[in-house]
Motif scaffolding. Structure first.
Motif, PDB file in Angstrom:
ATOM      1  N   GLY A   1     138.713 165.722  50.772  1.00 51.54           N
ATOM      2  CA  GLY A   1     137.436 166.326  51.117  1.00 51.54           C
ATOM      3  C   GLY A   1     137.244 166.169  52.608  1.00 51.54           C
ATOM      4  N   TYR A   2     136.360 166.975  53.212  1.00 52.30           N
ATOM      5  CA  TYR A   2     136.224 166.882  54.660  1.00 52.30           C
ATOM      6  C   TYR A   2     135.705 165.510  55.074  1.00 52.30           C
ATOM      7  CZ  TYR A   2     134.607 167.352  59.392  1.00 52.30           C
ATOM      8  OH  TYR A   2     134.395 167.120  60.725  1.00 52.30           O
ATOM      9  N   ASP A   3     134.606 165.063  54.444  1.00 54.19           N
ATOM     10  CA  ASP A   3     134.027 163.762  54.786  1.00 54.19           C
ATOM     11  C   ASP A   3     133.248 163.266  53.575  1.00 54.19           C
ATOM     12  OD1 ASP A   3     132.750 161.557  55.769  1.00 54.19           O
ATOM     13  OD2 ASP A   3     131.799 162.549  57.463  1.00 54.19           O
ATOM     14  N   ALA A   4     133.757 162.231  52.934  1.00 58.01           N
ATOM     15  CA  ALA A   4     133.136 161.727  51.709  1.00 58.01           C
ATOM     16  C   ALA A   4     131.709 161.259  51.943  1.00 58.01           C
ATOM     17  CB  ALA A   4     133.975 160.586  51.134  1.00 58.01           C
ATOM     18  N   SER A   5     131.406 160.790  53.155  1.00 60.34           N
ATOM     19  CA  SER A   5     130.056 160.289  53.424  1.00 60.34           C
ATOM     20  C   SER A   5     129.016 161.402  53.337  1.00 60.34           C
ATOM     21  CB  SER A   5     130.000 159.622  54.795  1.00 60.34           C
ATOM     22  OG  SER A   5     130.204 160.560  55.835  1.00 60.34           O
ATOM     23  N   LEU A   6     129.419 162.638  53.633  1.00 61.43           N
ATOM     24  CA  LEU A   6     128.472 163.750  53.555  1.00 61.43           C
ATOM     25  C   LEU A   6     128.052 164.025  52.115  1.00 61.43           C
ATOM     26  CD1 LEU A   6     129.959 166.303  56.133  1.00 61.43           C
ATOM     27  CD2 LEU A   6     128.011 164.763  56.440  1.00 61.43           C
ATOM     28  N   GLU A   7     128.917 163.679  51.167  1.00 54.29           N
ATOM     29  CA  GLU A   7     128.573 163.872  49.757  1.00 54.29           C
ATOM     30  C   GLU A   7     127.536 162.841  49.297  1.00 54.29           C
ATOM     31  OE1 GLU A   7     129.778 166.362  48.116  1.00 54.29           O
ATOM     32  OE2 GLU A   7     131.558 166.982  49.256  1.00 54.29           O
ATOM     33  N   LYS A   8     127.442 161.711  50.023  1.00 53.38           N
ATOM     34  CA  LYS A   8     126.576 160.621  49.585  1.00 53.38           C
ATOM     35  C   LYS A   8     125.283 160.538  50.394  1.00 53.38           C
ATOM     36  CE  LYS A   8     130.802 157.973  48.681  1.00 53.38           C
ATOM     37  NZ  LYS A   8     131.592 156.775  49.068  1.00 53.38           N
ATOM     38  N   GLU A   9     125.309 161.020  51.625  1.00 49.74           N
ATOM     39  CA  GLU A   9     124.183 160.821  52.532  1.00 49.74           C
ATOM     40  C   GLU A   9     123.309 162.072  52.621  1.00 49.74           C
ATOM     41  OE1 GLU A   9     126.062 159.895  56.190  1.00 49.74           O
ATOM     42  OE2 GLU A   9     126.791 157.927  55.537  1.00 49.74           O
ATOM     43  N   ASN A  10     122.069 161.850  52.964  1.00 50.61           N
ATOM     44  CA  ASN A  10     121.176 162.967  53.291  1.00 50.61           C
ATOM     45  C   ASN A  10     121.170 163.106  54.807  1.00 50.61           C
ATOM     46  OD1 ASN A  10     118.963 164.652  53.915  1.00 50.61           O
ATOM     47  ND2 ASN A  10     117.945 164.100  51.999  1.00 50.61           N
TER      48      ASN A  10
ATOM     49  N   ALA B   1     128.526 185.924  59.601  1.00 48.67           N
ATOM     50  CA  ALA B   1     127.197 185.386  59.301  1.00 48.67           C
ATOM     51  C   ALA B   1     127.202 183.871  59.402  1.00 48.67           C
ATOM     52  CB  ALA B   1     126.757 185.809  57.902  1.00 48.67           C
ATOM     53  N   ILE B   2     126.087 183.336  59.894  1.00 50.53           N
ATOM     54  CA  ILE B   2     125.855 181.891  59.982  1.00 50.53           C
ATOM     55  C   ILE B   2     124.931 181.472  58.856  1.00 50.53           C
ATOM     56  CG2 ILE B   2     124.632 180.109  61.287  1.00 50.53           C
ATOM     57  CD1 ILE B   2     127.127 180.476  62.671  1.00 50.53           C
ATOM     58  N   GLU B   3     125.245 180.345  58.213  1.00 44.13           N
ATOM     59  CA  GLU B   3     124.328 179.789  57.223  1.00 44.13           C
ATOM     60  C   GLU B   3     124.182 178.292  57.459  1.00 44.13           C
ATOM     61  OE1 GLU B   3     126.054 179.235  53.146  1.00 44.13           O
ATOM     62  OE2 GLU B   3     127.666 180.490  53.964  1.00 44.13           O
ATOM     63  N   GLN B   4     122.987 177.781  57.210  1.00 41.47           N
ATOM     64  CA  GLN B   4     122.773 176.346  57.293  1.00 41.47           C
ATOM     65  C   GLN B   4     123.068 175.732  55.935  1.00 41.47           C
ATOM     66  OE1 GLN B   4     118.895 175.064  58.615  1.00 41.47           O
ATOM     67  NE2 GLN B   4     119.482 172.905  58.695  1.00 41.47           N
ATOM     68  N   LEU B   5     123.802 174.635  55.936  1.00 40.17           N
ATOM     69  CA  LEU B   5     124.091 173.915  54.708  1.00 40.17           C
ATOM     70  C   LEU B   5     123.160 172.719  54.586  1.00 40.17           C
ATOM     71  CD1 LEU B   5     128.008 173.929  54.604  1.00 40.17           C
ATOM     72  CD2 LEU B   5     126.397 175.588  53.644  1.00 40.17           C
ATOM     73  N   PHE B   6     122.819 172.379  53.341  1.00 37.87           N
ATOM     74  CA  PHE B   6     121.882 171.302  53.069  1.00 37.87           C
ATOM     75  C   PHE B   6     122.526 170.295  52.116  1.00 37.87           C
ATOM     76  CE2 PHE B   6     119.388 175.004  54.182  1.00 37.87           C
ATOM     77  CZ  PHE B   6     118.468 174.489  55.089  1.00 37.87           C
ATOM     78  N   PRO B   7     122.030 169.055  52.091  1.00 38.83           N
ATOM     79  CA  PRO B   7     122.564 168.071  51.144  1.00 38.83           C
ATOM     80  C   PRO B   7     122.557 168.612  49.723  1.00 38.83           C
ATOM     81  CG  PRO B   7     121.108 167.002  52.715  1.00 38.83           C
ATOM     82  CD  PRO B   7     120.993 168.479  52.969  1.00 38.83           C
ATOM     83  N   GLY B   8     123.659 168.457  49.027  1.00 40.72           N
ATOM     84  CA  GLY B   8     123.802 168.986  47.680  1.00 40.72           C
ATOM     85  C   GLY B   8     124.531 170.306  47.623  1.00 40.72           C
ATOM     86  N   ASP B   9     124.663 171.000  48.763  1.00 42.80           N
ATOM     87  CA  ASP B   9     125.411 172.256  48.799  1.00 42.80           C
ATOM     88  C   ASP B   9     126.910 172.006  48.660  1.00 42.80           C
ATOM     89  OD1 ASP B   9     123.096 173.699  49.117  1.00 42.80           O
ATOM     90  OD2 ASP B   9     123.355 174.056  51.272  1.00 42.80           O
ATOM     91  N   ASP B  10     127.630 173.061  48.323  1.00 42.65           N
ATOM     92  CA  ASP B  10     129.088 172.992  48.236  1.00 42.65           C
ATOM     93  C   ASP B  10     129.670 172.816  49.632  1.00 42.65           C
ATOM     94  OD1 ASP B  10     131.761 173.255  47.616  1.00 42.65           O
ATOM     95  OD2 ASP B  10     131.668 175.446  47.394  1.00 42.65           O
ATOM     96  N   LEU B  11     130.390 171.727  49.831  1.00 45.20           N
ATOM     97  CA  LEU B  11     130.970 171.444  51.149  1.00 45.20           C
ATOM     98  C   LEU B  11     132.466 171.734  51.216  1.00 45.20           C
ATOM     99  CD1 LEU B  11     129.153 168.075  52.018  1.00 45.20           C
ATOM    100  CD2 LEU B  11     128.465 170.423  52.544  1.00 45.20           C
ATOM    101  N   SER B  12     133.020 172.348  50.183  1.00 52.41           N
ATOM    102  CA  SER B  12     134.449 172.659  50.194  1.00 52.41           C
ATOM    103  C   SER B  12     134.863 173.577  51.349  1.00 52.41           C
ATOM    104  CB  SER B  12     134.874 173.265  48.857  1.00 52.41           C
ATOM    105  OG  SER B  12     134.186 174.484  48.595  1.00 52.41           O
ATOM    106  N   PRO B  13     133.961 174.470  51.857  1.00 54.43           N
ATOM    107  CA  PRO B  13     134.370 175.266  53.018  1.00 54.43           C
ATOM    108  C   PRO B  13     134.741 174.421  54.239  1.00 54.43           C
ATOM    109  CG  PRO B  13     132.467 176.286  51.987  1.00 54.43           C
ATOM    110  CD  PRO B  13     132.667 174.954  51.321  1.00 54.43           C
ATOM    111  N   LEU B  14     134.145 173.230  54.379  1.00 57.26           N
ATOM    112  CA  LEU B  14     134.478 172.372  55.517  1.00 57.26           C
ATOM    113  C   LEU B  14     135.928 171.905  55.428  1.00 57.26           C
ATOM    114  CD1 LEU B  14     131.287 170.108  55.800  1.00 57.26           C
ATOM    115  CD2 LEU B  14     131.618 172.491  56.499  1.00 57.26           C
ATOM    116  N   LEU B  15     136.368 171.550  54.221  1.00 53.54           N
ATOM    117  CA  LEU B  15     137.761 171.140  54.031  1.00 53.54           C
ATOM    118  C   LEU B  15     138.698 172.313  54.274  1.00 53.54           C
ATOM    119  CD1 LEU B  15     139.813 168.996  53.175  1.00 53.54           C
ATOM    120  CD2 LEU B  15     139.475 169.750  50.806  1.00 53.54           C
TER     121      LEU B  15
END
Length: 307
Positions: free
Chosen positions: A92-101, A60-74
């Motif tokens: 973490g995969y990319d710290a900037s993704l945690e801060k940016e929209n 399954a494919i899912e779209q991730l949005f700002p604020g979602d858990d990004l641990s799967p990327l790591l």
């Protein structure tokens, strides 16, 4: 002045126990004089989306949005790069993704999970004209990472179904050691640009030899010339065998192979192999019966992190 700065930096790195130094050059010839050599090759693929009519890989494919858990990327990053030389350990995969929209930046993130719910691949993309651009550069860190052929197939199948009416092509970068040609159904209009990803230099030869992965059992005497670090110069004898740590010592014995620090760096990382020694003008093979191919063999090598 630059030479003195380099020498001071390398001396400091050596004392700290750093194995390698890595940089992205404005000129390869300029940095070769300081012992750097071309790093691993990468390939940037540009594929017409209509050529990606691949079978559905399930999951399954899912779209991730700002604020979602990004641990799967790591998790995917660690699985993707666990066997690659020169890859960077990340918290973490990319710290900037945690801060940016990233939606405000018109960037889109999609994650594929297999039937068991395990994250296996993702793409982070933005628009470049009619291209769905997943490449990373110094201005923007997009990406397309996958753990195996099936997880890439799943992403490309999704791209074909979701984006074929909005984009003409998808563009992404992969290490050159990955052979994707057999996976892509239509290659007639595919484009692939080869480029060298940065430059590498061994800083601590003894440490690098103690850590390097060799095949089988044997001994190899390697003479190293280093213009900036006296500690690296001389003939190093490497003893290796399965199931034990490498043994490394300086020796007065004649070398089996004579190398510059730059050529040594690319060979020991697996960027180049013993088979390529005839194409390295500064390398001298003194003993053709020495186990060169057990020490200097091709290995997966890639750096994703930019400055």
């Amino acid at each position: 002045v630059i030479r003195a700065c380099m020498q001071s930096a390398f001396q400091s790195m050596y004392q700290e126990g750093c194995a390698f130094s890595f940089l992205y050059p404005f000129s390869t010839a300029y940095y070769r004089q300081f012992g750097f050599e071309n790093g691993a090759a990468c390939q940037t693929w540009t594929l017409p989306i209509l050529s990606l009519k691949l079978p559905d890989a399930g999951g399954a494919i899912e779209q991730l949005f700002p604020g979602d858990d990004l641990s799967p990327l790591l998790e995917i990053y660690n699985s993707y790069y666990k066997n690659f030389n020169l890859s960077v350990l990340r918290n973490g995969y990319d710290a900037s993704l945690e801060k940016e929209n990233w939606l405000n930046q018109k960037r889109y993130l999609y994650l594929w999970r297999d039937e068991s719910g395990v994250p296996r691949s993702f793409l982070l993309a933005s628009r470049d004209g009619e291209i769905l651009d997943c490449t990373t550069d110094f201005a923007r860190k997009n990406g397309l990472l996958f753990t195996d052929a099936r997880s890439l197939q799943a992403l490309l199948h999704f791209v074909y179904g979701a984006f074929s009416s909005h984009y003409k092509s998808i563009r992404f970068t992969a290490p050159s050691c990955l052979r994707l040609q057999s996976l892509i159904p239509e290659m007639a209009q595919a484009e692939c640009r080869w480029f060298t990803n940065g430059m590498v230099r061994a800083v601590h030869v003894e440490k690098v030899l103690s850590l390097c992965s060799c095949r089988g059992e044997g001994a190899l005497r390697i003479e190293i010339s280093d213009p900036l670090l006296e500690e690296n110069r001389g003939v190093w004898k490497l003893f290796f065998a399965p199931g034990r740590e490498n043994l490394v010592e300086k020796t007065a014995e004649a070398p089996d192979l004579s190398l510059t620090i730059g050529d040594f760096s690319t060979l020991i990382c697996g960027i180049r192999s013993a088979e390529e020694l005839p194409w390295m003008p500064a390398a001298t093979v003194c003993n053709s019966s020495a186990p060169l191919d057990r020490v200097f063999r091709a290995k997966p090598c890639h750096v994703l992190d930019l400055f």
